[in-house]
Scaffold this motif. Structure first.
Motif, short mmCIF file in Angstrom:
data_model
loop_
_atom_site.label_atom_id
_atom_site.label_comp_id
_atom_site.label_asym_id
_atom_site.label_seq_id
_atom_site.Cartn_x
_atom_site.Cartn_y
_atom_site.Cartn_z
N LYS A 105 -41.72 103.76 -61.09
CA LYS A 105 -42.38 104.03 -59.82
C LYS A 105 -41.40 103.71 -58.70
O LYS A 105 -40.68 102.73 -58.76
CB LYS A 105 -43.65 103.20 -59.68
CG LYS A 105 -44.53 103.60 -58.48
CD LYS A 105 -45.82 102.80 -58.48
CE LYS A 105 -46.71 103.20 -57.32
NZ LYS A 105 -47.98 102.43 -57.29
N HIS B 206 -38.74 101.12 -59.66
CA HIS B 206 -39.27 99.87 -60.20
C HIS B 206 -39.96 100.17 -61.53
O HIS B 206 -40.50 101.24 -61.74
CB HIS B 206 -40.26 99.22 -59.23
CG HIS B 206 -39.61 98.76 -57.97
ND1 HIS B 206 -39.20 97.47 -57.77
CD2 HIS B 206 -39.28 99.43 -56.83
CE1 HIS B 206 -38.66 97.35 -56.57
NE2 HIS B 206 -38.70 98.53 -55.98
N GLY B 207 -39.98 99.19 -62.37
CA GLY B 207 -40.54 99.38 -63.70
C GLY B 207 -39.40 99.37 -64.70
O GLY B 207 -38.35 98.77 -64.47
N GLU C 216 -47.17 105.69 -61.41
CA GLU C 216 -46.08 105.50 -62.35
C GLU C 216 -45.78 106.84 -63.00
O GLU C 216 -46.68 107.66 -63.21
CB GLU C 216 -46.46 104.49 -63.43
CG GLU C 216 -46.36 103.04 -63.00
CD GLU C 216 -46.53 102.11 -64.19
OE1 GLU C 216 -45.69 101.21 -64.36
OE2 GLU C 216 -47.52 102.27 -64.93
N GLY D 73 -35.61 95.03 -67.45
CA GLY D 73 -36.18 96.37 -67.26
C GLY D 73 -35.06 97.35 -67.46
O GLY D 73 -34.62 97.60 -68.57
#
Length: 738
Positions: free
Chosen positions: A467, A591-592, A430, A508
């Motif tokens: 990430k 993502h995240g 991350e 998110g």
């Protein structure tokens, strides 16, 4: 090419700047063409603000949240209400004058019905020199429409029976463009409407070319290619023919015009895809630039690139602020641009030369295959940043987080790649970046008092953990026919939506969708997925059964748990690269997302700069965010979608999502008064005068209800509390204040 550009700059330099706008009306978006949010009215001031009271209130007649800033022309105010209609009000008493209902017409590139999707942060007003022709211009469903400001009737002579298709003229097949209209209304200059666009943030999104239209005919007057075509300046900062497939690089934020000089200033966003740039090697002009163009012709004057080869979605979005200051012993007409990364960049507005040095510094480099991150990025030496730019275990919240949560977050941060500002996304770890792409300054986020050289910035201290990976979902069997509708819907969601909205719909990069169908209903949910909304693009290229299945899944996620989800072949809204393009072998996705409340307060601030010295004059928390706590209320208070108004009466007015009108002393940042609003506010207040009486009007349609003496209403997170949405105007009592 270079000679022509320098000649254009020289012509501007030879001109004499006229006086600043009078700032006594509010007939332009954000108050005036200079986007300053400033009013020269002073009837309401420090000495009498304690006497301020509600002058009138207009209920919207629905439960919608409008991220909208009222416009006032003479004695008429224009607002959005009544399920997305345009409503004219008497600005003195709030009584309704007329209503214009936008057509609920089908999407021309889909068999599914659409609804009116407005450019809803504001609108533009234009009138002829003799005042006989008065128009409102607003974007609806990827069209530009002209409406008679006196009657609310559509102007049939504009474009094609009152509408101009904004998908045409971009060098792409209009059928491949899901959405192009911007929620920000652009800027009127003379007889032109200058527009940016909202292209979406996917691979092969449409280009963010800047355009101007004749306000009388609707014909395009000029276009500027933000991803340059062959032979144009900046073409060599991209791969060959990148203009055919790269998107974004758009002004979806706020445009400012120096009317005296005829210069339009554009904050430009990142190129697509936001977090992986293997198909766009190079510095990528004019992405992430402050760009100056001749407002009449669209010809290039100057630019400054704030981010090279953006991998962080660090769009420039806030309105460039025009101020005249004393600098190095001389008077300078300056321009200041607040950024997502927390810097305020300041330039000579005619030449583009930085007033304080901006230094290129080495930054961490990408380890992702195919990526070619830029070795340096520009760092201003002054003024100081207005937002926090690091997030380490020492910055974790110590009040709202439990000890267990703090320990978990500490481990997560220590295992992440966290090399400071401009640490690029990674496949193995991350990445922490602070502020994140929804932090720093955003639309509505900057204002100025041009009479004293002050600039004000609303900021969010929001970290992101990111990430990269290949996109979730897709491939294999069974087919859609062998799955339940909810299972097929989850597969479509994974392929097209999960990157922004999270595996469990928790949000998110995009908002939570956990209760979207309950709040909006299945039909409206289908309509906004089809047409797009806010920064989200439309997905009209997906088949009908896929869109219907997504809505089924969103309505009942428990019917298709992720843990038991079969591997289903699901369609994707991705477009193929054109033949010959330097396409990446893998399309990586971020993502995240946001981690808003794990960092210690304040989460949102208002900063005042004195640009005569380059110093921060004061900084205060913006609203109640530091006290909000880890709840639904906290999320609303953190993600402010409101801006300030600054007045010659020595005051700053604003209201955020917590349903409070706050009045500050602009010299010291001290809070002078707090008043209740029926609901939260998402827009910029309007300051205006009718019959010698000064008013300050707020959009109070936000999703969080205001607090009275009996405490918060039930279900306030869904906007279903005791108070309906309204527009509320404040003024001094008729017998006081002069």
């Amino acid at each position: 090419m270079r000679t022509a550009r320098f000649a254009a700059v020289a012509a501007v330099l030879a001109g004499t700047a006229a006086a600043q706008p009078a700032h006594t009306t509010w007939s332009d978006y954000l108050g005036a063409a200079d986007s300053s949010h400033y009013s020269a009215l002073s009837q309401i001031n420090r000495s009498n603000v304690d006497k301020l009271q509600v002058a009138w209130s207009y209920k919207t007649g629905d439960n919608s949240t409008y991220v909208f800033s009222p416009l006032v022309v003479g004695k008429t105010m224009y607002v959005l209400a009544k399920s997305g209609a345009l409503v004219a009000l008497n600005a003195a008493d709030g009584t309704e004058v007329w209503t214009h209902k936008f057509a609920d017409f089908p999407n021309p590139y889909s068999s599914r019905p659409g609804t009116a999707r407005l450019g809803n942060r504001g609108m533009n007003y234009w009138e002829s020199k003799d005042g006989s022709d008065r128009r409102l211009l607003i974007a609806v469903n990827n069209y530009l429409e002209a409406i008679d400001a006196r009657t609310g009737a559509a102007i049939e002579s504009f474009g094609d029976h009152g509408r101009v298709d904004l998908k045409i003229g971009l060098g792409r097949d209009p059928k491949t463009i899901r959405r192009i209209q911007s929620n920000t209304p652009g800027r009127v200059f003379e007889n032109l409407l200058i527009l940016g666009s909202s292209t979406g943030e996917e691979y092969l999104s449409p280009p963010g070319d800047l355009r101007a239209y004749d306000v009388r005919t609707g014909k395009m007057a000029w276009i500027f290619h933000t991803v340059p075509h062959p032979g144009e300046f900046g073409y060599d900062t991209w791969p060959k023919d990148a203009w055919k497939y790269i998107g974004g690089t758009n002004t979806w934020g706020e445009i400012t015009v120096d009317e005296a000089r005829g210069i339009a200033y554009f904050p430009l966003g990142s190129p697509t895809y936001d977090f992986y740039g293997a198909d766009r090697k190079g510095a990528n002009l004019f992405s992430d630039c402050l760009l100056a163009l001749d407002a009449r012709t669209g010809k290039y004057l100057w630019h400054y690139q704030l981010i090279h080869h953006d991998l962080w979605d660090y769009d420039a979005t806030t309105a460039p602020q025009l101020v005249t200051i004393q600098h190095d012993g001389r008077k300078v007409d300056a321009i200041a641009e607040a950024s997502k990364q927390g810097f305020l960049y300041v330039f000579d507005r005619v030449t583009g030369k930085p007033l304080w040095p901006i230094v290129e510094k080495p930054v961490p480099q990408s380890r992702v295959p195919g990526e070619a991150s830029w070795p340096t990025q520009p760092f201003p030496t002054a003024p100081a940043p207005f937002a926090r730019q690091k997030f380490t275990p020492d910055d974790l919240d110590s009040f709202f987080l439990t000890p267990e949560e703090r320990a978990q977050w500490k481990d997560r941060l220590l295992s992440a790649r966290n090399d400071g500002l401009f640490t690029p996304p990674d496949l193995e770890q991350e990445t922490v970046y602070m502020p994140g792409h929804n932090g720093g300054a955003n639309f509505f986020g900057s204002a100025a008092d041009p009479t004293i050289g002050a600039v004000y910035v609303v900021a969010k201290n929001v970290p992101v953990l990111m990430k990269l990976s290949a996109k979730a979902g897709g491939g294999g069997n069974p087919s859609a026919a062998a799955a339940t509708p909810a299972q097929f819907g989850r597969a479509v969601y994974q392929r097209n939506c999960q990157t922004c909205h999270g595996e469990n719909l928790e949000g998110g990069m995009g908002p939570s969708l956990q209760s979207v169908v309950k709040q909006r209903g299945a039909r409206e949910t289908l309509a906004f997925i089809n047409a797009g909304e806010g920064e989200m693009p439309g997905f009209s290229s997906l088949p009908d059964n896929a869109l219907e299945a997504v809505v089924t899944f969103l309505g009942d996620p428990a019917a298709a748990p992720a843990a038991t989800q079969p591997n289903i072949q699901a369609p994707t809204a991705e477009l193929p690269y054109p033949k010959g393009a330097d396409a990446p072998k893998v399309r990586y996705y971020g993502h995240g997302g946001l981690a808003p409340t794990v960092i210690s307060p304040p989460w949102s601030t208002l900063t005042a700069y004195d640009l005569n010295t380059g110093a921060i004059r004061w900084q205060v928390p913006y609203g109640d965010a530091p006290q909000a706590g880890p709840s639904e209320m906290e999320r609303g208070s953190l993600f402010q979608r409101s801006g300030i108004a600054v007045t010659a009466g020595g005051l700053i007015f604003f209201s955020g999502n917590e349903g409070k009108l706050r009045i500050l002393d602009k010299e010291a940042g001290k809070e002078l008064r707090v008043m209740d609003l029926p609901r939260g506010s998402q827009g910029v207040p309007a300051v205006y005068e009718v019959n010698g009486r000064e008013f300050v009007a707020f959009n109070a349609t936000g999703s969080f209800a205001g607090f009275g003496s009996d405490g918060p209403p039930a279900n306030n997170a869904a906007g279903e509390g005791k108070a309906p949405g309204a527009y509320v105007a404040f003024a001094l009592p008729q017998t006081a204040g002069k």
